[in-house]
Design a protein around this motif. Sequence first.
Motif, PDB file in Angstrom:
ATOM      1  N   THR A 110       0.892  -1.350   0.051  1.00  0.00           N
ATOM      2  CA  THR A 110      -0.031  -0.111   0.233  1.00  0.00           C
ATOM      3  C   THR A 110       0.683   1.078  -0.332  1.00  0.00           C
ATOM      4  O   THR A 110       0.478   2.601  -0.334  1.00  0.00           O
ATOM      5  N   GLY A 111       2.534   1.096   0.539  1.00  0.00           N
ATOM      6  CA  GLY A 111       2.876   1.979   0.627  1.00  0.00           C
ATOM      7  C   GLY A 111       4.634   1.467  -0.348  1.00  0.00           C
ATOM      8  O   GLY A 111       4.612   0.683   0.730  1.00  0.00           O
ATOM      9  N   GLY A 112       5.674   2.441  -0.801  1.00  0.00           N
ATOM     10  CA  GLY A 112       6.826   2.448  -0.707  1.00  0.00           C
ATOM     11  C   GLY A 112       7.017   1.522  -2.288  1.00  0.00           C
ATOM     12  O   GLY A 112       5.443   1.903  -2.906  1.00  0.00           O
ATOM     13  N   SER A 113       8.056   0.661  -2.762  1.00  0.00           N
ATOM     14  CA  SER A 113       7.842   0.268  -3.271  1.00  0.00           C
ATOM     15  C   SER A 113       8.711  -0.941  -4.169  1.00  0.00           C
ATOM     16  O   SER A 113       9.890  -1.497  -2.973  1.00  0.00           O
ATOM     17  N   VAL A 114       8.171  -1.952  -4.394  1.00  0.00           N
ATOM     18  CA  VAL A 114       9.263  -2.627  -4.742  1.00  0.00           C
ATOM     19  C   VAL A 114       9.584  -2.904  -6.254  1.00  0.00           C
ATOM     20  O   VAL A 114       9.080  -2.975  -6.989  1.00  0.00           O
ATOM     21  N   SER A 115      11.488  -3.282  -6.681  1.00  0.00           N
ATOM     22  CA  SER A 115      11.507  -3.504  -8.126  1.00  0.00           C
ATOM     23  C   SER A 115      12.014  -4.231  -8.174  1.00  0.00           C
ATOM     24  O   SER A 115      13.075  -5.121  -7.365  1.00  0.00           O
ATOM     25  N   TYR A 116      12.058  -5.369  -9.679  1.00  0.00           N
ATOM     26  CA  TYR A 116      12.985  -6.399  -9.352  1.00  0.00           C
ATOM     27  C   TYR A 116      14.030  -5.694 -11.163  1.00  0.00           C
ATOM     28  O   TYR A 116      13.316  -5.170 -12.040  1.00  0.00           O
ATOM     29  N   VAL A 117      15.150  -6.544 -11.107  1.00  0.00           N
ATOM     30  CA  VAL A 117      16.025  -6.672 -11.883  1.00  0.00           C
ATOM     31  C   VAL A 117      15.835  -8.042 -12.470  1.00  0.00           C
ATOM     32  O   VAL A 117      16.331  -9.085 -11.944  1.00  0.00           O
ATOM     33  N   MET A 118      15.606  -7.643 -14.260  1.00  0.00           N
ATOM     34  CA  MET A 118      16.072  -9.338 -14.957  1.00  0.00           C
ATOM     35  C   MET A 118      17.191  -9.597 -15.361  1.00  0.00           C
ATOM     36  O   MET A 118      17.694  -8.227 -14.942  1.00  0.00           O
ATOM     37  N   GLU A 119      17.117 -10.152 -16.191  1.00  0.00           N
ATOM     38  CA  GLU A 119      18.544 -10.934 -15.747  1.00  0.00           C
ATOM     39  C   GLU A 119      18.731 -10.407 -16.982  1.00  0.00           C
ATOM     40  O   GLU A 119      20.065  -9.752 -17.055  1.00  0.00           O
ATOM     41  N   ASP A 120      17.737  -9.567 -18.549  1.00  0.00           N
ATOM     42  CA  ASP A 120      19.066  -8.855 -19.266  1.00  0.00           C
ATOM     43  C   ASP A 120      19.718  -7.314 -18.473  1.00  0.00           C
ATOM     44  O   ASP A 120      19.421  -6.821 -19.224  1.00  0.00           O
ATOM     45  N   GLY A 121      18.891  -7.695 -17.283  1.00  0.00           N
ATOM     46  CA  GLY A 121      19.375  -6.075 -16.263  1.00  0.00           C
ATOM     47  C   GLY A 121      18.342  -4.426 -16.565  1.00  0.00           C
ATOM     48  O   GLY A 121      18.233  -3.885 -15.584  1.00  0.00           O
ATOM     49  N   SER A 122      16.750  -5.051 -17.250  1.00  0.00           N
ATOM     50  CA  SER A 122      16.104  -4.524 -17.216  1.00  0.00           C
ATOM     51  C   SER A 122      15.729  -3.867 -15.733  1.00  0.00           C
ATOM     52  O   SER A 122      15.425  -5.474 -15.329  1.00  0.00           O
ATOM     53  N   GLN A 123      14.015  -2.849 -15.251  1.00  0.00           N
ATOM     54  CA  GLN A 123      13.671  -2.934 -13.872  1.00  0.00           C
ATOM     55  C   GLN A 123      11.986  -3.755 -14.572  1.00  0.00           C
ATOM     56  O   GLN A 123      11.948  -2.788 -15.531  1.00  0.00           O
ATOM     57  N   GLY A 124      11.504  -3.612 -13.385  1.00  0.00           N
ATOM     58  CA  GLY A 124      10.124  -3.901 -13.354  1.00  0.00           C
ATOM     59  C   GLY A 124       9.336  -3.961 -12.098  1.00  0.00           C
ATOM     60  O   GLY A 124      10.345  -4.438 -11.272  1.00  0.00           O
ATOM     61  N   THR A 125       8.540  -3.794 -12.309  1.00  0.00           N
ATOM     62  CA  THR A 125       7.767  -4.240 -10.997  1.00  0.00           C
ATOM     63  C   THR A 125       6.304  -4.741 -11.405  1.00  0.00           C
ATOM     64  O   THR A 125       5.583  -5.376 -12.617  1.00  0.00           O
ATOM     65  N   GLY A 126       5.652  -6.018 -10.795  1.00  0.00           N
ATOM     66  CA  GLY A 126       4.367  -6.427 -10.750  1.00  0.00           C
ATOM     67  C   GLY A 126       4.992  -7.783 -10.288  1.00  0.00           C
ATOM     68  O   GLY A 126       5.889  -8.503 -10.166  1.00  0.00           O
ATOM     69  N   ALA A 127       3.727  -8.353 -10.210  1.00  0.00           N
ATOM     70  CA  ALA A 127       3.298 -10.007  -9.890  1.00  0.00           C
ATOM     71  C   ALA A 127       4.033 -10.594 -11.208  1.00  0.00           C
ATOM     72  O   ALA A 127       4.916 -11.363 -11.224  1.00  0.00           O
ATOM     73  N   VAL A 128       3.491  -9.738 -12.580  1.00  0.00           N
ATOM     74  CA  VAL A 128       3.902 -10.757 -13.417  1.00  0.00           C
ATOM     75  C   VAL A 128       5.705 -10.299 -13.544  1.00  0.00           C
ATOM     76  O   VAL A 128       6.555 -11.066 -14.360  1.00  0.00           O
ATOM     77  N   ALA A 129       6.275  -9.655 -13.318  1.00  0.00           N
ATOM     78  CA  ALA A 129       7.926  -9.150 -13.426  1.00  0.00           C
ATOM     79  C   ALA A 129       8.646  -9.802 -12.921  1.00  0.00           C
ATOM     80  O   ALA A 129       9.554 -10.567 -12.983  1.00  0.00           O
ATOM     81  N   ALA A 130       8.358  -9.973 -11.077  1.00  0.00           N
ATOM     82  CA  ALA A 130       8.463 -10.814 -10.461  1.00  0.00           C
ATOM     83  C   ALA A 130       8.677 -12.360 -11.075  1.00  0.00           C
ATOM     84  O   ALA A 130       9.979 -12.927 -10.853  1.00  0.00           O
ATOM     85  N   ARG A 131       7.530 -12.769 -11.756  1.00  0.00           N
ATOM     86  CA  ARG A 131       7.808 -14.121 -12.375  1.00  0.00           C
ATOM     87  C   ARG A 131       8.616 -13.979 -13.593  1.00  0.00           C
ATOM     88  O   ARG A 131       9.372 -15.135 -13.215  1.00  0.00           O
TER      89      ARG A 131
END
Lengths: 320, 493
Positions: free
Chosen positions: B69-90
Amino acid sequence: MAKSPLPAMLGIVTRPWFWAFAASALAFIATLYLSDGRGGGELLAAALTFASFSAIVGIGQMFVITLGPGNVDLSIPATMTLAGTLALKFMGGETGLIVPGLLLALAVGLGAGIFNYLLIRLLRIPPIIATLSASFLYQSLAIWWNRGLRIKPPEVLADFTTGALIGIPNLTVIGILIAVVSWVVLERSLFGRWISAFGQNTRAARLSGVPVEAVRAITYVSSAVLAAFTGYLLASFSGGAALNMGTEYLLISIAVVVIGGSSIAGGNSNVPGIWGGALLMFLVVSMLNSYGFGAGVRLIMTGTIIIAIVAAASGKGRSA
Amino acid sequence: MELATGAGALKPDAPLVALSDARVHFGAVRALDGVSLTISPGECVGLIGHNGAGKSTAVNVINGGLTPTGGSVSYVMEDGSQGTGAVAARAAGIRSVFQELSLCPNLTVLENLRIPHRDLTGFGWRKTAAQRISKALGELFPGHRIEPGMAVGDLTLAERQMVEIAAGFAEGATPARLVILDEPTSSLDASIARQLLAHVRRFCSSGGAVIFISHMLGEVFEVATRIDVMKDGKIIDSRPASGFTQQSLIDAMGHVASEKTDVRAAVEAGDRIGEEVLSTPEGLSARRGEIVGLAGLAGHGQAEALARFFMSRSGALSKVRTPDVAFVAGDRGRDGVMPLWSILRNLTLTHLPSLVRNGLIDRDAEARLGADWKARIGIRTDNMNNPILSLSGGNQQKALFARALASTAPIVVMDDPMRGVDVGTKQEAYELVRREAESGRTFLWYSTETEEVCQCDRVFVFRNGLISAELTGAAINEENILAASFEMQGAAE
């Protein structure tokens, strides 16, 4: 969602049994329309008489269905047949044996109810299977005992079941008395609360001190006793027991509960709706008959009408 | 050594996941209250904390299952790009293995793999699935006897857990790069657990990352490179594993027992408590007027012990007017609430047999009882005939409290009854329990919150379904309870 004006709405929104009576009235008017209003009294008397049988077994079934998912008594037809054949054979047309015959029929119901419950409790068979398989036993017993004999009921009893009290069929009086008693039990007694609790959440009911096994036993026994009583009345009414006399009451007993607005999921039932449903089941068939539909169309129409009623009754926010 | 999944060539300092001030609030409950952490390739993070500290919420935020509900979560893909959300997590290769076994028992092992591995489609997917799961099982648990075609329902609990873990590490469309293990060893025996720990070390040394949640502190020390301690939805301490000892970890997890506890005078307890009124085969016992706590980690047999005791002392038709025991449910939906009923009917259910006059329920008496308890326990409603579900969780809980307390039962069993109850209500409830105990009632109180357990006169600590300690008086404190809750030796026996 939390603060909806629910109390205000409950006053306006029609009761769950409203639709069954409304549809019954429509079917009644539609039938009379064809005959230009003649024979209304006879039709009403017939409806009240035949609906009594459906209502009494329906009330037993209603208590069972209130217990929640999976609880249904499929042994009602066989119990009716067994009680009817045994009682009539025992009475053998003797007026003096009317009361002992009634007691025998009720004892058959008691025995069948206890047997059903023991199957469910001791052998842990799902109620739907337990009562279905028990019904084969009861039906076989009835066949074995009956041997195709067709014994007439005592004349006094036959006269009583076909007679009327100030214009109201005696059977209807009995059916309404049973309904009133059941209504009080369901709405005002401890047992009524307990079966509602059982049907909503059996585990929570158990943890709140409800003696759930006793509740279940009493419910199945009362359903079987009411079925046996109906079998006794029906056999006397129709001039003798027949091995197929209960057959149509399997579906009817469940249909009147559903049409009457009781929740199939359990925990929430009402008695007036049983009578509404019972009247409707008879009136729809006689309406379709008088419009000259064949058996096939009649069944299709009956099914369609039941679906429509249930859909209309559950359309007011009661998710079923 | 060949791994099931390669973590790929990654810059060692680029994090896989970064949480920045992540917050999750459920109504007034702050399940996660500003957590910042990063997990980089090669790290194995041990996440520890008491029940309700926010570990599961943190895990669900990290794997994308829960949007903060607050703050952020970000994922770094194998190719170095960033993403957020469940799809990016997978897509980033984040996998979770849960303690609550989440396999479908009616499906086979390989069919269960199909659920997380959505790329298993088309002709011949079963063959691919069987290869993936066999390979992972073989690498993780050499010597296992699980066939991919076996129905999960036919496997033992440990074998199911092995399948879950193997599915977490198995190769898929995107390789596993961060595997979250939530209590993975709870149903495994020591030798299988060692195989798992060895694999976790191998996986991390080849560039993978693991979040390891366990109450077996020994195991955490064996695999973790860093340990994060959570409490009250925050990370309160984070150090390399070598910076902690088992004792300092327990100290970090707990908080100083609340001062309020000391208000309860020992003298008063001595006066109040009478003769023994119950004792169970597993060793629980309680005396008249005593408040007995059941402590330990969640799911270690406390609730079952309470249920067994309750069932053995209730259910008879002859007992409905004078029950021996009354029950306060914590899991309201499962054990307590009658969803179709009003607040009043819910409240009076247990005491109702005593309100019957001439065969019918005395509805005036019922309404009076309801009004009495509404005032005593402060149920916030303007009409007791409103449906129970119109109340907030805390107020529903009050109604359930009142249901038990309104009865005449001399023993009250409470199964973690303070779930979803705000602090003010809790204090009122403690006060109520103490008053009732003074008038001679006995309480059996299971709680996952140490603060509540410290209100008790005597505490039984459960571990693995058995009582591991009995504490009384001054010995009831957080340190002793935690010490008895945790397997101190852990896997390092």
